[in-house]
Design an enzyme around this catalytic site. Structure first.
Site, PDB file in Angstrom:
ATOM      1  N   ASP A  84     -30.097  14.648  -2.716  1.00 13.82           N
ATOM      2  CA  ASP A  84     -30.618  14.222  -4.017  1.00 13.82           C
ATOM      3  C   ASP A  84     -29.525  14.403  -5.051  1.00 13.82           C
ATOM      4  O   ASP A  84     -28.372  14.679  -4.708  1.00 13.82           O
ATOM      5  CB  ASP A  84     -31.865  15.042  -4.369  1.00 13.82           C
ATOM      6  CG  ASP A  84     -32.839  14.265  -5.246  1.00 13.82           C
ATOM      7  OD1 ASP A  84     -32.367  13.478  -6.084  1.00 13.82           O
ATOM      8  OD2 ASP A  84     -34.051  14.451  -5.094  1.00 13.82           O
ATOM      9  N   HIS A 120     -35.973  14.159 -13.631  1.00 13.51           N
ATOM     10  CA  HIS A 120     -36.381  13.380 -12.461  1.00 13.51           C
ATOM     11  C   HIS A 120     -35.135  12.825 -11.816  1.00 13.51           C
ATOM     12  O   HIS A 120     -34.537  11.872 -12.300  1.00 13.51           O
ATOM     13  CB  HIS A 120     -37.321  12.258 -12.877  1.00 13.51           C
ATOM     14  CG  HIS A 120     -37.912  11.519 -11.719  1.00 13.51           C
ATOM     15  ND1 HIS A 120     -37.198  10.615 -10.980  1.00 13.51           N
ATOM     16  CD2 HIS A 120     -39.145  11.577 -11.164  1.00 13.51           C
ATOM     17  CE1 HIS A 120     -37.978  10.106 -10.030  1.00 13.51           C
ATOM     18  NE2 HIS A 120     -39.154  10.678 -10.127  1.00 13.51           N
ATOM     19  N   SER A 179     -40.119  10.146  -5.920  1.00 16.11           N
ATOM     20  CA  SER A 179     -39.727  11.537  -5.703  1.00 16.11           C
ATOM     21  C   SER A 179     -40.907  12.487  -5.669  1.00 16.11           C
ATOM     22  O   SER A 179     -40.738  13.672  -5.387  1.00 16.11           O
ATOM     23  CB  SER A 179     -38.744  11.982  -6.800  1.00 16.11           C
ATOM     24  OG  SER A 179     -37.543  11.254  -6.692  1.00 16.11           O
TER      25      SER A 179
END
Length: 628
Positions: free
Chosen positions: A150, A226, A406
Site C-alpha cells: 500500500d 485513505h 480499501s
C-alpha cells in the site's frame, strides 16, 4: 507487515451510541446559550513542532473566552500534524466571532456518523461465540503474518498497538526500515513487525518540490487518510447491508424542495427541506451549512447511493435514496401545501434492507483479460469505521467512517489470513477458490442481492463474482480449483506472451518454451467459466481437488445461461484415498442466431453437504466488429 493476533478490530464496524456534547453558557441578560462542539479550521500549520501548534490554538481560544482555564476546558482536540485546527465547545455566537478571526479559514459544527451496519462480523457469520466457527478454528489468526502492499501506514494508530501480543513469529525474516518521520525502533513492534518503502528514481526529489504533497513521506509513513491500493479483482465488490435514519424528537412542519444551495433563501426558515445530492460528503456538508444559516427545521438528503451518513449537531439530517427522494419530490410537486411528520428512527436488525453492490464497485467484464471473470467476490465496504490519520478532519479517536476498495479489501485479506491459519498448506489459488465457490448469491438472510448503478437490478457475476463471501463455508469448501506456476505460464502462452517475457517473469534458469499449438485461455483452472466470444461449440477442462472427506461422491447440478447448452463429462466424481484430483470437460454451445449480451448461469458439484459452485458467463458473438 502485521502479525494478526488479533487485528480484527481494525476492520470491525463499531456499534456505539452517539452522545451529543451539549453544555450551556450564560450570555448577556442572564440567558443561557447552548454550546456545541465546533471544528475551527486554520489551514496550513505555522510550526513543525506539534506542541507549538497546540499552544497557538489555546491562545486563540483564550483571547475569545477570556482565560486560560476556559480555553483548556473548551478545547476538545488539536489538529496539529497535516494541518492546523481544533475542536472546541463554543456557543453559536462564539463560533461566529472566532470565524471572523483573520487566521480562521472555516468554522463548522461538529458532526457524528450513523453507521450503516453495526456488526460486519456477525453479518458474515464470524461470531466469537460460535465454538466451531472459522475464528475459533484459526485461533483468532494467531501468529499469521499479513503483508500489505500500500502507500504507507500511520504507525501511531491504535491499529498497531501490540498490547497483549506474544513474540514475533521466528519465521519472520523481514525488516523495519528507517525513513522520514519513521523510526524503526520506535514505530515497529510486535504488531507492525516490518515496514519498507520503495520509490522510483523519478520521485526521489527534494520535499520542496511542489509536485509532492505535504502528506507524502520518504518512508513507510503515509499521511493521507485513505491510501492507494493494489488493483485486483479480489475484494473488488462492496456491499452495504443496513441503514439507519434520524434519531431525535419528532419533527412536524411544512415541506419544500430546493434544487441547489443557491435557492436556499429565507423561504426555507422553519421548514423541512428536500435536496438531491451526488451523495458526496462535501455536498452533504455544503447543504447542511447553508440550511443552518437560513434556520431550516431539518433536511432530507436524497443521494445516489448509500454512503457515510453525516449528521450535524445543529440540524436534523435524514438520508434517503433517490427512489424515496423522488417519491417525496412528487408529493411536493402535486400538493399545494405539503407537510411532513418525521419520527425518531428505531434500530432494527435482520433482513430489513436489501444488500446492495455499491455503484462505485468495480464490475465486469474484464477489459484486460476477458476470459477471466471480474470481480471474484463481494465483501462489506460501505461506511466502515476504519483507522485513519490526524490529517483527516473527520477522524475521531483515530478512526473515521470510510467507503471504498480499501475498506472491502481488508475484509477479504483478513478472511484469507484466517483460512491460511486453518489450511497452511493451501496455495493462494486454493484459498481464492474456497472463497469463490462457497460465496452466496443471496444475503445472509436469504434475500436477493441488488446491484446499484444507473438502474437497480438483481446482481449477477459481473457485479459480485461468485457472490458475497461466506467465511465459515470457505473453511470447508469440499473441493478446490487449484492453480500452479505451470498453469499460469501456459495461460501466458495462450495470451500470446513472448517466450522471452515468460522466461523473465518465471525467473527460470532455462528458456521457457510454449507448447505447440498454444493452449486455450479457457483452460486456466479458474473457479469460474467466462466465454466472451462464443460462436461454435467449445470444450474446456477444469480440475478439482478433494479437500473434504476422503471417500466422497459429487454429483453435477447445472443452471445454464439463457440460450446456452452446457454438457459436462463425467457427471459424477468419485474420490477415495487414491483419487484426490479429477478433471472434467465442459462443452458449451449456443442456440442464439445473432450476437447476444452476456447471460449467466452456474455449475455446481455437490456431495449433499458441500455445494461447490462456479459462475458461468457466456456471450454469443456471431459477427466480430473491428475498428477500421
Amino acid at each position: 507487515m502485521m502479525s494478526s493476533q488479533v487485528s480484527w478490530w481494525i476492520f470491525w464496524v463499531i456499534s456505539a451510541v452517539c452522545i451529543l456534547n451539549v453544555e450551556f453558557n450564560i450570555v448577556e441578560g442572564g440567558a443561557y446559550e447552548e454550546t456545541k462542539v465546533h471544528i475551527v479550521y486554520l489551514g496550513e500549520k505555522e510550526h513543525n513542532d506539534p506542541e507549538l501548534v497546540t499552544a497557538s490554538h489555546l491562545r486563540m481560544l483564550e483571547s475569545l473566552l477570556g482565560s486560560k482555564k476556559d480555553a483548556s476546558e473548551s478545547i476538545v482536540h488539536s489538529y496539529r500534524h497535516g494541518f492546523s485546527g481544533f475542536a472546541a465547545h463554543l456557543t453559536d455566537s462564539q463560533a461566529k466571532k472566532i470565524s471572523e478571526h483573520p487566521d480562521v479559514v472555516q468554522v463548522t459544527p461538529n458532526s457524528f456518523y450513523e453507521l450503516q451496519t453495526t456488526r460486519t462480523f456477525d453479518y458474515l457469520g464470524l461470531s466469537h461465540n460460535t465454538p466451531k466457527g472459522l475464528l475459533q478454528k484459526a485461533k483468532m489468526g494467531k501468529d499469521i503474518i499479513i503483508g500489505v502492499l500500500d502507500s504507507g501506514v500511520w504507525p501511531e494508530s491504535q491499529s498497531f498497538n501490540d498490547k497483549g501480543l506474544g513474540p514475533i513469529p521466528k519465521r519472520w525474516k523481514g525488516m523495519c526500515v528507517d525513513g522520514e518521520d519513521f523510526d524503526s525502533k520506535k514505530h515497529c513492534n510486535k504488531k507492525l513487525i516490518g515496514a519498507r518503502y520503495y520509490m522510483d528514481s523519478l520521485f526521489r526529489r527534494n520535499k520542496t518540490d511542489s509536485r509532492i504533497p505535504d502528506t507524502e513521506y520518504m518512508s513507510a509513513r503515509e499521511g493521507l487518510p485513505h491510501g492507494t491500493h493494489v488493483a485486483s479483482t479480489a475484494g473488488g465488490s462492496f456491499v452495504s447491508n443496513a441503514r439507519t435514519s434520524y434519531k431525535g424528537n419528532k419533527i412536524q412542519g411544512d415541506l419544500m424542495y430546493v434544487y441547489s444551495t443557491d435557492e436556499m433563501t429565507s423561504a426555507a426558515k422553519g421548514k423541512v427541506v428536500l435536496s438531491f445530492t451526488t451523495g458526496s460528503e462535501e455536498s452533504q456538508s455544503d447543504y447542511v451549512t447553508k440550511l443552518l444559516e437560513v434556520e431550516a427545521k431539518a433536511v432530507i438528503i436524497a443521494a445516489k447511493r448509500d454512503d457515510v451518513i453525516k449528521v450535524s449537531e445543529g440540524l436534523p439530517v435524514i438520508m434517503v435514496d433517490y427512489e424515496h427522494g423522488s417519491t417525496i419530490w412528487k408529493y411536493i410537486s402535486i400538493t399545494r401545501s405539503p407537510t411532513i411528520k418525521i419520527s425518531s428512527a428505531i434500530a432494527l436488525n435482520g433482513p430489513l434492507v436489501a444488500t446492495k453492490v455499491a455503484d462505485f464497485s468495480g464490475r465486469g467484464p474484464n477489459s484486460i483479460s476477458p476470459y477471466v471473470l471480474k470481480p471474484d467476490v463481494a465483501a462489506p465496504g460501505v461506511a466502515i469505521v476504519a483507522a485513519s490519520t490526524p490529517e483527516d478532519m473527520s477522524t475521531n479517536d483515530g478512526v473515521a467512517a470510510q467507503s471504498g476498495t480499501s475498506m472491502a479489501t481488508p475484509v477479504v485479506a483478513g478472511l484469507v489470513a484466517l483460512l491460511r491459519a486453518v489450511h497452511p498448506d493451501w496455495s493462494p489459488a486454493a484459498l481464492k477458490s474456497a472463497l469463490i465457490t462457497t460465496a452466496s448469491t443471496t444475503d445472509p438472510y436469504g434475500e436477493p442481492i441488488f446491484s446499484e448503478g444507473m438502474t437497480r437490478k438483481l446482481a449477477d457475476p459481473f457485479d459480485f463474482g461468485g457472490g458475497l463471501v461466506n467465511p465459515n463455508k470457505a473453511a470447508d469448501p469440499g473441493l478446490v480449483y487449484d492453480i500452479g506456476a505451470e498453469d499460469y505460464r501456459l495461460f501466458l502462452c495462450a495470451s500470446d506472451y513472448d517466450e522471452r517475457q515468460i522466461t523473465k517473469i518465471s525467473k527460470t534458469n532455462t528458456p521457457y518454451r510454449c507448447p505447440s499449438p498454444r493452449p486455450s485461455m479457457l483452460d486456466l483452472n479458474l473457479p469460474s467459466i467466462t466465454i466472451p466470444f462464443l460462436k461454435e461449440d467449445v470444450t474446456l477442462t477444469r480440475t478439482v481437488t478433494n479437500v473434504g472427506p476422503v471417500n466422497s461422491v459429487y454429483k453435477l447440478v447445472v443452471e445454464p445461461p439463457l440460450g446456452v447448452k452446457i454438457s459436462v463429462t463425467p457427471k459424477i466424481l468419485l474420490f477415495n484415498s487414491n483419487v484426490k484430483k479429477i478433471s472434467f470437460k465442459v462443452t458449451v454451445s449456443t442456440t442464439h442466431k445473432s450476437n447476444s449480451i452476456y447471460y449467466f448461469g452456474s455449475l455446481t458439484w455437490t456431495d449433499g453437504s458441500h455445494k461447490v459452485t462456479i459462475p458461468l458467463s457466456v456471450r454469443t458473438q456471431m459477427l466480430m466488429y473491428f475498428d477500421q
